[in-house]
Design a protein around this motif. Structure first.
Motif, short mmCIF file in Angstrom:
data_model
loop_
_atom_site.label_atom_id
_atom_site.label_comp_id
_atom_site.label_asym_id
_atom_site.label_seq_id
_atom_site.Cartn_x
_atom_site.Cartn_y
_atom_site.Cartn_z
N ARG A 1 9.13 -2.98 7.51
CA ARG A 1 7.96 -2.13 7.29
C ARG A 1 8.34 -0.76 6.74
NH1 ARG A 1 2.58 -2.09 8.94
NH2 ARG A 1 1.70 -0.01 9.04
N ALA A 2 9.41 -0.17 7.25
CA ALA A 2 9.83 1.16 6.77
C ALA A 2 10.19 1.11 5.28
CB ALA A 2 11.00 1.67 7.60
N LEU A 3 10.87 0.05 4.86
CA LEU A 3 11.23 -0.10 3.45
C LEU A 3 9.98 -0.25 2.59
CD1 LEU A 3 13.26 -0.57 1.13
CD2 LEU A 3 13.13 -2.99 1.70
N LEU A 4 9.06 -1.10 3.02
CA LEU A 4 7.84 -1.30 2.26
C LEU A 4 7.02 -0.02 2.16
CD1 LEU A 4 6.81 -4.84 3.57
CD2 LEU A 4 7.90 -4.27 1.38
N GLU A 5 6.97 0.76 3.23
CA GLU A 5 6.25 2.04 3.19
C GLU A 5 6.93 3.02 2.26
OE1 GLU A 5 5.81 3.21 7.29
OE2 GLU A 5 4.16 1.81 7.62
N ALA A 6 8.25 3.03 2.24
CA ALA A 6 8.98 3.92 1.34
C ALA A 6 8.72 3.55 -0.11
CB ALA A 6 10.48 3.87 1.64
N VAL A 7 8.68 2.25 -0.41
CA VAL A 7 8.37 1.81 -1.77
C VAL A 7 6.95 2.22 -2.14
CG1 VAL A 7 8.01 -0.22 -3.23
CG2 VAL A 7 10.03 -0.09 -1.76
N LEU A 8 6.01 2.03 -1.25
CA LEU A 8 4.63 2.41 -1.50
C LEU A 8 4.50 3.91 -1.73
CD1 LEU A 8 1.67 1.59 -1.69
CD2 LEU A 8 1.52 1.81 0.79
N ASP A 9 5.18 4.71 -0.92
CA ASP A 9 5.15 6.16 -1.11
C ASP A 9 5.72 6.55 -2.47
OD1 ASP A 9 4.05 6.53 1.40
OD2 ASP A 9 5.95 7.05 2.37
N GLY A 10 6.81 5.92 -2.87
CA GLY A 10 7.41 6.20 -4.17
C GLY A 10 6.46 5.83 -5.31
N LEU A 11 5.79 4.71 -5.19
CA LEU A 11 4.83 4.30 -6.22
C LEU A 11 3.66 5.28 -6.30
CD1 LEU A 11 4.75 0.45 -5.64
CD2 LEU A 11 5.69 1.66 -7.62
N ARG A 12 3.20 5.74 -5.16
CA ARG A 12 2.09 6.70 -5.15
C ARG A 12 2.49 8.01 -5.83
NH1 ARG A 12 0.14 5.38 0.92
NH2 ARG A 12 -1.29 3.68 0.38
N ARG A 13 3.73 8.44 -5.61
CA ARG A 13 4.21 9.67 -6.25
C ARG A 13 4.28 9.52 -7.76
NH1 ARG A 13 7.74 9.90 -1.79
NH2 ARG A 13 9.37 8.93 -3.02
N GLN A 14 4.56 8.31 -8.25
CA GLN A 14 4.65 8.05 -9.67
C GLN A 14 3.28 8.03 -10.34
OE1 GLN A 14 7.45 7.83 -11.56
NE2 GLN A 14 8.52 8.41 -9.70
N LEU A 15 2.26 7.70 -9.57
CA LEU A 15 0.91 7.60 -10.15
C LEU A 15 0.24 8.89 -10.01
CD1 LEU A 15 -0.10 4.17 -8.68
CD2 LEU A 15 0.72 4.64 -10.96
#
Length: 125
Positions: free
Chosen positions: A111-125
């Motif tokens: 879950r922590a990895l998936l949340e980190a990926v999601l946070d990174g994607l949100r920062r890119q958008l």
């Protein structure tokens, strides 16, 4: 901006889009010589390739000054992941890149990895 005016982006044209098919940059190869996961980390070693490989290889090397996952390199190059994996494997084969497996090897749905990926994607958008 035309392809000629782009300078460091000779394969892209703002009006026409990609001027060369993605698999052309990998000489039609679809299988990398090294097994990469999309989250495998790649980093430049500082070694200079002995032969000229192509502009995308140079762009990938520039991106990999710090460790980056394969998926992020593909996104920056605007190439399919399989083409990016072929380019990166060329660079590993000639000693210009090093690779290490993804950190999540035993828990790919952590879950922590998936949340980190999601946070990174949100920062890119």
């Amino acid at each position: 901006m035309s392809a000629a005016a782009a300078g460091d982006r000779p394969w892209l044209d703002d009006a026409a889009g990609r001027l060369v098919r993605p698999f052309t940059v990998s000489d039609g190869r679809t299988r990398p010589s090294i097994a990469f996961d999309l989250m495998s980390q790649v980093m430049a070693t500082g070694a200079t390739p002995l032969a000229y490989l192509g502009p995308e290889h140079g762009q990938a090397l520039d991106l990999c000054r710090a460790p980056l996952p394969v998926a992020e390199v593909a996104a920056h190059l605007k190439l399919p992941a399989v083409v990016t994996k072929v380019l990166l494997s060329d660079l590993v084969d000639c000693g210009a890149l090093t690779t290490r497996p993804p950190a999540y090897q035993h828990h790919p749905t952590d879950r922590a990895l998936l949340e980190a990926v999601l946070d990174g994607l949100r920062r890119q958008l």
